[in-house]
Design a protein around this motif. Sequence first.
Motif, PDB file in Angstrom:
ATOM      1  N   ALA A 166       0.820  -1.212   0.000  1.00  0.00           N
ATOM      2  CA  ALA A 166       0.000   0.000   0.000  1.00  0.00           C
ATOM      3  C   ALA A 166       0.855   1.263   0.000  1.00  0.00           C
ATOM      4  CB  ALA A 166      -0.939  -0.016   1.201  1.00  0.00           C
ATOM      5  N   SER A 167       1.948   1.246   0.746  1.00  0.00           N
ATOM      6  CA  SER A 167       2.782   2.451   0.819  1.00  0.00           C
ATOM      7  C   SER A 167       3.425   2.770  -0.529  1.00  0.00           C
ATOM      8  CB  SER A 167       3.851   2.314   1.910  1.00  0.00           C
ATOM      9  OG  SER A 167       4.715   1.242   1.636  1.00  0.00           O
ATOM     10  N   GLN A 168       3.693   1.760  -1.348  1.00  0.00           N
ATOM     11  CA  GLN A 168       4.238   2.017  -2.676  1.00  0.00           C
ATOM     12  C   GLN A 168       3.207   2.690  -3.571  1.00  0.00           C
ATOM     13  OE1 GLN A 168       5.693  -2.121  -3.171  1.00  0.00           O
ATOM     14  NE2 GLN A 168       7.457  -1.142  -4.135  1.00  0.00           N
ATOM     15  N   ILE A 169       1.959   2.278  -3.463  1.00  0.00           N
ATOM     16  CA  ILE A 169       0.908   2.904  -4.256  1.00  0.00           C
ATOM     17  C   ILE A 169       0.729   4.359  -3.832  1.00  0.00           C
ATOM     18  CG2 ILE A 169      -1.570   2.867  -4.805  1.00  0.00           C
ATOM     19  CD1 ILE A 169      -1.385  -0.225  -4.543  1.00  0.00           C
ATOM     20  N   ARG A 170       0.706   4.604  -2.521  1.00  0.00           N
ATOM     21  CA  ARG A 170       0.586   5.983  -2.027  1.00  0.00           C
ATOM     22  C   ARG A 170       1.775   6.827  -2.460  1.00  0.00           C
ATOM     23  NH1 ARG A 170      -1.219   3.178   2.572  1.00  0.00           N
ATOM     24  NH2 ARG A 170       0.824   3.410   3.543  1.00  0.00           N
ATOM     25  N   ALA A 171       2.979   6.265  -2.367  1.00  0.00           N
ATOM     26  CA  ALA A 171       4.187   7.007  -2.760  1.00  0.00           C
ATOM     27  C   ALA A 171       4.177   7.316  -4.261  1.00  0.00           C
ATOM     28  CB  ALA A 171       5.439   6.209  -2.393  1.00  0.00           C
ATOM     29  N   ALA A 172       3.750   6.354  -5.048  1.00  0.00           N
ATOM     30  CA  ALA A 172       3.680   6.562  -6.504  1.00  0.00           C
ATOM     31  C   ALA A 172       2.696   7.682  -6.832  1.00  0.00           C
ATOM     32  CB  ALA A 172       3.272   5.264  -7.197  1.00  0.00           C
TER      33      ALA A 172
ATOM     34  N   LEU B 128      -6.270   8.508  -9.764  1.00  0.00           N
ATOM     35  CA  LEU B 128      -5.740   7.157  -9.978  1.00  0.00           C
ATOM     36  C   LEU B 128      -6.877   6.204 -10.329  1.00  0.00           C
ATOM     37  CD1 LEU B 128      -3.627   4.934 -10.016  1.00  0.00           C
ATOM     38  CD2 LEU B 128      -3.778   4.850  -7.508  1.00  0.00           C
ATOM     39  N   ALA B 129      -7.991   6.292  -9.609  1.00  0.00           N
ATOM     40  CA  ALA B 129      -9.129   5.412  -9.895  1.00  0.00           C
ATOM     41  C   ALA B 129      -9.604   5.604 -11.331  1.00  0.00           C
ATOM     42  CB  ALA B 129     -10.264   5.690  -8.913  1.00  0.00           C
ATOM     43  N   GLN B 130      -9.698   6.857 -11.771  1.00  0.00           N
ATOM     44  CA  GLN B 130     -10.127   7.123 -13.144  1.00  0.00           C
ATOM     45  C   GLN B 130      -9.133   6.574 -14.153  1.00  0.00           C
ATOM     46  OE1 GLN B 130     -10.842  11.321 -13.562  1.00  0.00           O
ATOM     47  NE2 GLN B 130     -12.441  11.332 -11.992  1.00  0.00           N
ATOM     48  N   GLN B 131      -7.840   6.801 -13.922  1.00  0.00           N
ATOM     49  CA  GLN B 131      -6.822   6.319 -14.855  1.00  0.00           C
ATOM     50  C   GLN B 131      -6.807   4.794 -14.944  1.00  0.00           C
ATOM     51  OE1 GLN B 131      -4.779   8.282 -16.899  1.00  0.00           O
ATOM     52  NE2 GLN B 131      -6.242   9.798 -16.190  1.00  0.00           N
ATOM     53  N   ALA B 132      -7.101   4.133 -13.821  1.00  0.00           N
ATOM     54  CA  ALA B 132      -7.060   2.669 -13.781  1.00  0.00           C
ATOM     55  C   ALA B 132      -8.396   2.035 -14.152  1.00  0.00           C
ATOM     56  CB  ALA B 132      -6.643   2.208 -12.385  1.00  0.00           C
ATOM     57  N   GLY B 133      -9.451   2.833 -14.186  1.00  0.00           N
ATOM     58  CA  GLY B 133     -10.765   2.284 -14.491  1.00  0.00           C
ATOM     59  C   GLY B 133     -11.334   1.453 -13.361  1.00  0.00           C
ATOM     60  N   VAL B 134     -11.059   1.862 -12.133  1.00  0.00           N
ATOM     61  CA  VAL B 134     -11.585   1.167 -10.964  1.00  0.00           C
ATOM     62  C   VAL B 134     -12.318   2.184 -10.090  1.00  0.00           C
ATOM     63  CG1 VAL B 134      -9.720  -0.541 -11.005  1.00  0.00           C
ATOM     64  CG2 VAL B 134      -9.508   1.472  -9.539  1.00  0.00           C
ATOM     65  N   GLY B 135     -13.035   1.707  -9.113  1.00  0.00           N
ATOM     66  CA  GLY B 135     -13.766   2.584  -8.218  1.00  0.00           C
ATOM     67  C   GLY B 135     -12.852   3.240  -7.186  1.00  0.00           C
TER      68      GLY B 135
ATOM     69  N   VAL C  39      -7.464  -5.639  -9.553  1.00  0.00           N
ATOM     70  CA  VAL C  39      -7.524  -4.205  -9.274  1.00  0.00           C
ATOM     71  C   VAL C  39      -6.114  -3.660  -9.076  1.00  0.00           C
ATOM     72  CG1 VAL C  39      -8.334  -2.442  -7.656  1.00  0.00           C
ATOM     73  CG2 VAL C  39      -9.842  -4.326  -8.305  1.00  0.00           C
ATOM     74  N   VAL C  40      -5.297  -4.373  -8.329  1.00  0.00           N
ATOM     75  CA  VAL C  40      -3.912  -3.941  -8.104  1.00  0.00           C
ATOM     76  C   VAL C  40      -3.158  -3.884  -9.425  1.00  0.00           C
ATOM     77  CG1 VAL C  40      -1.717  -4.536  -7.001  1.00  0.00           C
ATOM     78  CG2 VAL C  40      -3.851  -4.747  -5.725  1.00  0.00           C
ATOM     79  N   GLU C  41      -3.392  -4.855 -10.278  1.00  0.00           N
ATOM     80  CA  GLU C  41      -2.746  -4.864 -11.594  1.00  0.00           C
ATOM     81  C   GLU C  41      -3.150  -3.623 -12.401  1.00  0.00           C
ATOM     82  OE1 GLU C  41      -2.941  -7.564 -15.623  1.00  0.00           O
ATOM     83  OE2 GLU C  41      -3.069  -8.603 -13.691  1.00  0.00           O
ATOM     84  N   ARG C  42      -4.410  -3.262 -12.342  1.00  0.00           N
ATOM     85  CA  ARG C  42      -4.869  -2.074 -13.068  1.00  0.00           C
ATOM     86  C   ARG C  42      -4.261  -0.794 -12.477  1.00  0.00           C
ATOM     87  NH1 ARG C  42     -11.048  -2.885 -14.867  1.00  0.00           N
ATOM     88  NH2 ARG C  42     -10.423  -1.239 -16.311  1.00  0.00           N
ATOM     89  N   LEU C  43      -4.165  -0.746 -11.146  1.00  0.00           N
ATOM     90  CA  LEU C  43      -3.562   0.422 -10.500  1.00  0.00           C
ATOM     91  C   LEU C  43      -2.087   0.552 -10.867  1.00  0.00           C
ATOM     92  CD1 LEU C  43      -5.095   0.202  -6.902  1.00  0.00           C
ATOM     93  CD2 LEU C  43      -5.785   1.716  -8.772  1.00  0.00           C
ATOM     94  N   THR C  44      -1.360  -0.548 -10.786  1.00  0.00           N
ATOM     95  CA  THR C  44       0.067  -0.483 -11.104  1.00  0.00           C
ATOM     96  C   THR C  44       0.293  -0.170 -12.580  1.00  0.00           C
ATOM     97  OG1 THR C  44       0.190  -2.901 -11.320  1.00  0.00           O
ATOM     98  CG2 THR C  44       0.817  -1.966  -9.192  1.00  0.00           C
ATOM     99  N   ASP C  45      -0.554  -0.702 -13.453  1.00  0.00           N
ATOM    100  CA  ASP C  45      -0.438  -0.377 -14.879  1.00  0.00           C
ATOM    101  C   ASP C  45      -0.634   1.120 -15.111  1.00  0.00           C
ATOM    102  OD1 ASP C  45       0.034  -3.027 -15.522  1.00  0.00           O
ATOM    103  OD2 ASP C  45      -1.983  -3.388 -16.339  1.00  0.00           O
ATOM    104  N   ALA C  46      -1.644   1.694 -14.456  1.00  0.00           N
ATOM    105  CA  ALA C  46      -1.911   3.128 -14.606  1.00  0.00           C
ATOM    106  C   ALA C  46      -0.735   3.955 -14.077  1.00  0.00           C
ATOM    107  CB  ALA C  46      -3.196   3.507 -13.876  1.00  0.00           C
ATOM    108  N   LEU C  47      -0.219   3.581 -12.923  1.00  0.00           N
ATOM    109  CA  LEU C  47       0.913   4.318 -12.345  1.00  0.00           C
ATOM    110  C   LEU C  47       2.159   4.193 -13.217  1.00  0.00           C
ATOM    111  CD1 LEU C  47       0.236   3.361  -8.631  1.00  0.00           C
ATOM    112  CD2 LEU C  47       0.109   5.680  -9.596  1.00  0.00           C
ATOM    113  N   GLN C  48       2.401   3.014 -13.755  1.00  0.00           N
ATOM    114  CA  GLN C  48       3.548   2.824 -14.640  1.00  0.00           C
ATOM    115  C   GLN C  48       3.374   3.624 -15.926  1.00  0.00           C
ATOM    116  OE1 GLN C  48       3.500  -1.482 -14.627  1.00  0.00           O
ATOM    117  NE2 GLN C  48       5.280  -1.552 -13.278  1.00  0.00           N
ATOM    118  N   SER C  49       2.150   3.710 -16.436  1.00  0.00           N
ATOM    119  CA  SER C  49       1.889   4.534 -17.612  1.00  0.00           C
ATOM    120  C   SER C  49       2.150   6.004 -17.320  1.00  0.00           C
ATOM    121  CB  SER C  49       0.444   4.355 -18.086  1.00  0.00           C
ATOM    122  OG  SER C  49       0.256   3.058 -18.573  1.00  0.00           O
TER     123      SER C  49
END
Length: 87
Positions: free
Chosen positions: A6-12, A23-30, A49-59
């Motif tokens: 979780a801390s990596q997602i927040r830091a990103a 982030l939710a909009q970019q990843a297409g999640v709620g 969901v985590v995969e979609r979040l990380t994909d969005a952050l990497q993009s």
Amino acid sequence: MSSICASQIRAARGLLDWSQDHLAQQAGVGICSVRRIERDGPGSRRSKVVERLTDALQSGGIIFIPRGVKLRSDIVPPAQSSKEICP
């Protein structure tokens, strides 16, 4: 990719100056999914969901590294891009 926390997602998000909503909009999640993952951690039932979040952050320019994150070198951090640089 190895598991992220979780801390990596927040830091990103912080590096990109993204809100949870953005982030939710970019990843297409709620937005509730983003909040839950940042609060409770990724968990195995949330892998898609985590995969979609990380994909969005990497993009957005994030590189996940062991126990951390960094911004790709070709990305200008938002805080710096809006400031004037004087000689």
